[in-house]
Design a protein around this motif. Structure first.
Motif, PDB file in Angstrom:
ATOM      1  N   ASP A   1       0.861  -0.916  -0.285  1.00 28.66           N
ATOM      2  CA  ASP A   1       0.146   0.217   0.081  1.00 28.66           C
ATOM      3  C   ASP A   1       0.367   1.393  -0.257  1.00 28.66           C
ATOM      4  N   ALA A   2       1.588   0.997   0.836  1.00 29.99           N
ATOM      5  CA  ALA A   2       2.230   2.357   1.060  1.00 29.99           C
ATOM      6  C   ALA A   2       3.312   2.698  -1.049  1.00 29.99           C
ATOM      7  N   PHE A   3       3.714   1.398  -1.040  1.00 27.74           N
ATOM      8  CA  PHE A   3       4.381   1.923  -2.065  1.00 27.74           C
ATOM      9  C   PHE A   3       3.777   2.504  -3.315  1.00 27.74           C
ATOM     10  N   LEU A   4       1.633   2.022  -3.444  1.00 24.35           N
ATOM     11  CA  LEU A   4       0.884   2.914  -4.222  1.00 24.35           C
ATOM     12  C   LEU A   4       0.812   4.018  -3.693  1.00 24.35           C
ATOM     13  N   ALA A   5       1.504   4.408  -3.024  1.00 22.33           N
ATOM     14  CA  ALA A   5       0.920   5.359  -2.529  1.00 22.33           C
ATOM     15  C   ALA A   5       1.910   6.573  -2.779  1.00 22.33           C
ATOM     16  N   VAL A   6       3.211   5.680  -3.568  1.00 19.00           N
ATOM     17  CA  VAL A   6       4.022   6.827  -3.892  1.00 19.00           C
ATOM     18  C   VAL A   6       4.094   6.630  -5.095  1.00 19.00           C
ATOM     19  N   ARG A   7       3.134   6.183  -5.801  1.00 13.74           N
ATOM     20  CA  ARG A   7       3.335   5.517  -7.400  1.00 13.74           C
ATOM     21  C   ARG A   7       3.692   6.618  -8.086  1.00 13.74           C
TER      22      ARG A   7
ATOM     23  N   LEU B   1      10.538  -6.875   0.708  1.00 16.82           N
ATOM     24  CA  LEU B   1      11.014  -6.174   0.047  1.00 16.82           C
ATOM     25  C   LEU B   1      11.000  -6.684  -1.881  1.00 16.82           C
ATOM     26  N   HIS B   2      11.034  -8.351  -2.131  1.00 23.35           N
ATOM     27  CA  HIS B   2      10.260  -8.859  -3.071  1.00 23.35           C
ATOM     28  C   HIS B   2       8.744  -8.236  -3.994  1.00 23.35           C
ATOM     29  N   ALA B   3       7.786  -8.159  -3.079  1.00 20.64           N
ATOM     30  CA  ALA B   3       7.264  -7.819  -3.363  1.00 20.64           C
ATOM     31  C   ALA B   3       6.579  -5.943  -3.786  1.00 20.64           C
ATOM     32  N   ALA B   4       8.158  -4.684  -3.136  1.00 18.37           N
ATOM     33  CA  ALA B   4       8.379  -3.874  -3.410  1.00 18.37           C
ATOM     34  C   ALA B   4       9.004  -4.051  -4.596  1.00 18.37           C
ATOM     35  N   ALA B   5       9.648  -4.907  -5.370  1.00 20.80           N
ATOM     36  CA  ALA B   5      10.173  -5.362  -7.058  1.00 20.80           C
ATOM     37  C   ALA B   5       9.605  -5.201  -7.714  1.00 20.80           C
ATOM     38  N   ARG B   6       8.350  -6.093  -7.226  1.00 13.25           N
ATOM     39  CA  ARG B   6       7.209  -6.298  -8.596  1.00 13.25           C
ATOM     40  C   ARG B   6       6.783  -5.441  -8.038  1.00 13.25           C
ATOM     41  N   ILE B   7       5.978  -4.294  -7.722  1.00 16.47           N
ATOM     42  CA  ILE B   7       5.247  -2.852  -8.050  1.00 16.47           C
ATOM     43  C   ILE B   7       6.589  -1.847  -8.727  1.00 16.47           C
ATOM     44  N   MET B   8       7.783  -2.451  -8.319  1.00 14.19           N
ATOM     45  CA  MET B   8       8.586  -1.165  -9.643  1.00 14.19           C
ATOM     46  C   MET B   8       8.763  -2.073 -10.950  1.00 14.19           C
ATOM     47  N   ALA B   9       8.759  -3.086 -10.819  1.00 13.35           N
ATOM     48  CA  ALA B   9       7.805  -4.000 -12.465  1.00 13.35           C
ATOM     49  C   ALA B   9       7.233  -3.393 -12.844  1.00 13.35           C
ATOM     50  N   ARG B  10       5.652  -2.945 -12.527  1.00 13.03           N
ATOM     51  CA  ARG B  10       4.829  -2.957 -13.098  1.00 13.03           C
ATOM     52  C   ARG B  10       4.748  -1.363 -13.002  1.00 13.03           C
TER      53      ARG B  10
ATOM     54  N   PRO C   1       7.940  -0.532 -16.686  1.00 10.05           N
ATOM     55  CA  PRO C   1       7.976  -2.206 -17.272  1.00 10.05           C
ATOM     56  C   PRO C   1       9.950  -2.012 -18.427  1.00 10.05           C
ATOM     57  N   GLU C   2      10.117  -0.568 -18.547  1.00 13.85           N
ATOM     58  CA  GLU C   2      10.618  -0.416 -19.071  1.00 13.85           C
ATOM     59  C   GLU C   2      12.298  -0.878 -17.780  1.00 13.85           C
ATOM     60  N   ASP C   3      11.820  -0.710 -17.468  1.00 16.76           N
ATOM     61  CA  ASP C   3      13.457  -0.133 -16.318  1.00 16.76           C
ATOM     62  C   ASP C   3      14.134  -1.735 -16.291  1.00 16.76           C
ATOM     63  N   PRO C   4      15.345  -2.026 -16.108  1.00 14.75           N
ATOM     64  CA  PRO C   4      15.691  -3.544 -16.818  1.00 14.75           C
ATOM     65  C   PRO C   4      16.174  -3.647 -14.812  1.00 14.75           C
ATOM     66  N   LEU C   5      16.057  -2.717 -13.653  1.00 12.18           N
ATOM     67  CA  LEU C   5      16.677  -3.199 -12.781  1.00 12.18           C
ATOM     68  C   LEU C   5      15.693  -3.971 -11.503  1.00 12.18           C
ATOM     69  N   PRO C   6      14.309  -3.495 -11.816  1.00 10.24           N
ATOM     70  CA  PRO C   6      13.544  -4.386 -10.982  1.00 10.24           C
ATOM     71  C   PRO C   6      13.232  -6.418 -11.034  1.00 10.24           C
ATOM     72  N   PRO C   7      13.391  -6.168 -12.295  1.00  6.86           N
ATOM     73  CA  PRO C   7      13.420  -7.984 -13.064  1.00  6.86           C
ATOM     74  C   PRO C   7      14.561  -8.877 -12.322  1.00  6.86           C
ATOM     75  N   VAL C   8      16.139  -8.475 -12.227  1.00  3.44           N
ATOM     76  CA  VAL C   8      17.161  -8.233 -11.430  1.00  3.44           C
ATOM     77  C   VAL C   8      16.861  -9.146 -10.031  1.00  3.44           C
ATOM     78  N   LEU C   9      16.361  -8.210  -9.268  1.00  6.24           N
ATOM     79  CA  LEU C   9      15.700  -7.882  -8.502  1.00  6.24           C
ATOM     80  C   LEU C   9      14.565  -8.705  -8.107  1.00  6.24           C
ATOM     81  N   ILE C  10      14.124  -8.750  -8.606  1.00  8.95           N
ATOM     82  CA  ILE C  10      12.989 -10.776  -8.511  1.00  8.95           C
ATOM     83  C   ILE C  10      13.500 -11.437  -8.481  1.00  8.95           C
ATOM     84  N   GLU C  11      14.270 -11.873  -9.488  1.00  7.39           N
ATOM     85  CA  GLU C  11      15.262 -12.601  -9.771  1.00  7.39           C
ATOM     86  C   GLU C  11      16.186 -13.336  -8.931  1.00  7.39           C
TER      87      GLU C  11
END
Lengths: 194, 195
Positions: free
Chosen positions: B99-105, B151-160, B163-173
């Motif tokens: 929720d916190a991450f959505l709020a600061v989207r 942190l995993h949840a945060a990375a998935r939000i970032m990826a959404r 989508p062009e950012d290459p960092l979140p998929p790496v983090l998620i993996e």
């Protein structure tokens, strides 16, 4: 003051609801009688008497449904206990009859024997004599009732009782003489019924 | 006593008054040991003749609480409560972070993720210190698990969000590898997440 719950009601609760509290009430109501009775007939050890009482309750509780209330619960429990005690005595060997003096010369004690002396004398009786004497003179059963319980004729019960009393008198008189009391004339010391 | 006690043969075998008195004085009752009642009740329970409902005045047996609840049931209930509480807390924590991450989207999401990552690393360090001091491995393990999940949840939000950012998929993996228990030593993780 509230009436105590009847045996029948308590037994019914055990049968219908497997009610432990009801069973404990029955146990506390009747066990002191059963234990004393078994201990007196068995006349060996308290531990063995407890085992017999335990088996009595196990058989009774698991067979409450078969009890038809033709007698009181205590009488029924006593019958189970008596059978188990006799089984126990058979398994553990009969006690040899004590050596008796001529019963005709035996005398009754002139004073009330000490309770422990009498208890010891009863315990020293042969198993068969003791059983009949306890049932008749302490528990108050008739010879017919004793005959039914022991599977013997009423006449046999009477004969055994007579011998048991004779043996008991001998032991008590012997104890009296040992203690220095004069041996009274039997005719004057015995009560005669009209 | 009834008539059949009179000797039909006329033998003088009736009890004297002294004898009657002596017999009457004999006790009719005797208490057995206190243990007998419990022994019998236990045997009857085992046979299914009795069911303990926890109301006897005397202590009734081993393995029951004062209210008659079996100890194993109380322990199981306690454990289940603890487990549910832990899971609920875990989920609540993850959701709060989401929720916190959505709020600061609309603000600087990347900055928030960086902050979370740094907090995660600090947490790891603190947890390692705690383990070294107290030896509470299980507590440290749970703490690490919660931090990783967050942190995993945060990375998935970032990826959404981007989508062009290459960092979140790496983090998620990397995080998913971690959560599957694949080998990653603490130093490697710390390097990865030191933004």
């Amino acid at each position: 003051m509230t009436e105590p719950v009847s045996d029948r009601t308590l037994v019914d609760r055990v049968i219908r609801h497997r009610d432990e509290t009801a069973f404990r009430t029955l146990y506390r109501r009747h066990t002191p009688y059963l234990f004393q009775f078994v201990l007196r007939v068995q006349a060996r050890s308290e531990a063995d008497a407890e085992d017999i009482v335990q088996e009595t309750w196990i058989r009774a509780a698991t067979g409450f449904e078969r009890f038809r209330w033709d007698s009181t619960l205590r009488t029924w429990l006593g019958s189970i206990a008596l059978n188990l005690t006799r089984d126990w005595l058979r398994r553990h060997g009969h006690r040899e009859p004590v050596e008796l003096e001529d019963e005709r010369r035996a005398v009754a004690p002139t004073s009330v024997p000490e309770r422990l002396d009498l208890e010891r004398a009863i315990a020293r009786l042969p198993d068969g004599y003791r059983t009949v004497l306890v049932l008749h003179d302490i528990e108050g059963f008739t010879h017919v009732e004793i005959g039914e319980r022991l599977g013997i004729e009423a006449v046999s019960s009477r004969t055994q009782l007579s011998r048991a009393r004779g043996a008991l008198r001998t032991m008590l008189a012997s104890a009296d003489r040992t203690a220095g009391a004069p041996a009274p004339d039997r005719a004057t010391s015995r009560r005669r019924d009209p | 006593m009834t008539d059949d006690r009179i000797d039909p043969n006329g033998e003088d075998d009736e009890l004297t008054a002294v004898e009657l008195e002596a017999l009457a004085r004999l006790p009719r009752e005797k208490e057995p040991s206190d243990l007998l009642e419990g022994r019998i009740v236990q045997l009857l329970r085992e046979r299914g003749t009795l069911v303990d409902r926890g109301s006897p005045a005397r202590s009734s047996g081993v393995g029951f609480t004062s209210r008659g609840v079996p100890v194993w049931a109380a322990v199981a209930a306690g454990f289940a409560l603890f487990l549910c509480g832990g899971l609920a807390g875990h989920r609540l924590g993850a959701r709060s972070a989401t929720d916190a991450f959505l709020a600061v989207r609309e603000q600087d999401a990347a900055l928030r993720v960086q902050e979370v990552g740094s907090a995660y690393v600090r947490s790891l360090m603190a947890l390692e210190t705690l383990r070294a001091e107290s030896g509470a491995d299980s507590t440290v393990g749970r703490g690490r698990e919660v931090a990783t999940t967050t942190l995993h949840a945060a990375a998935r939000i970032m990826a959404r969000l981007d989508p062009e950012d290459p960092l979140p998929p790496v983090l998620i993996e990397l995080l998913e590898d971690r959560m599957r228990g694949e080998t990653r030593d603490q130093a490697a993780i710390r390097r990865t997440f030191s933004f």
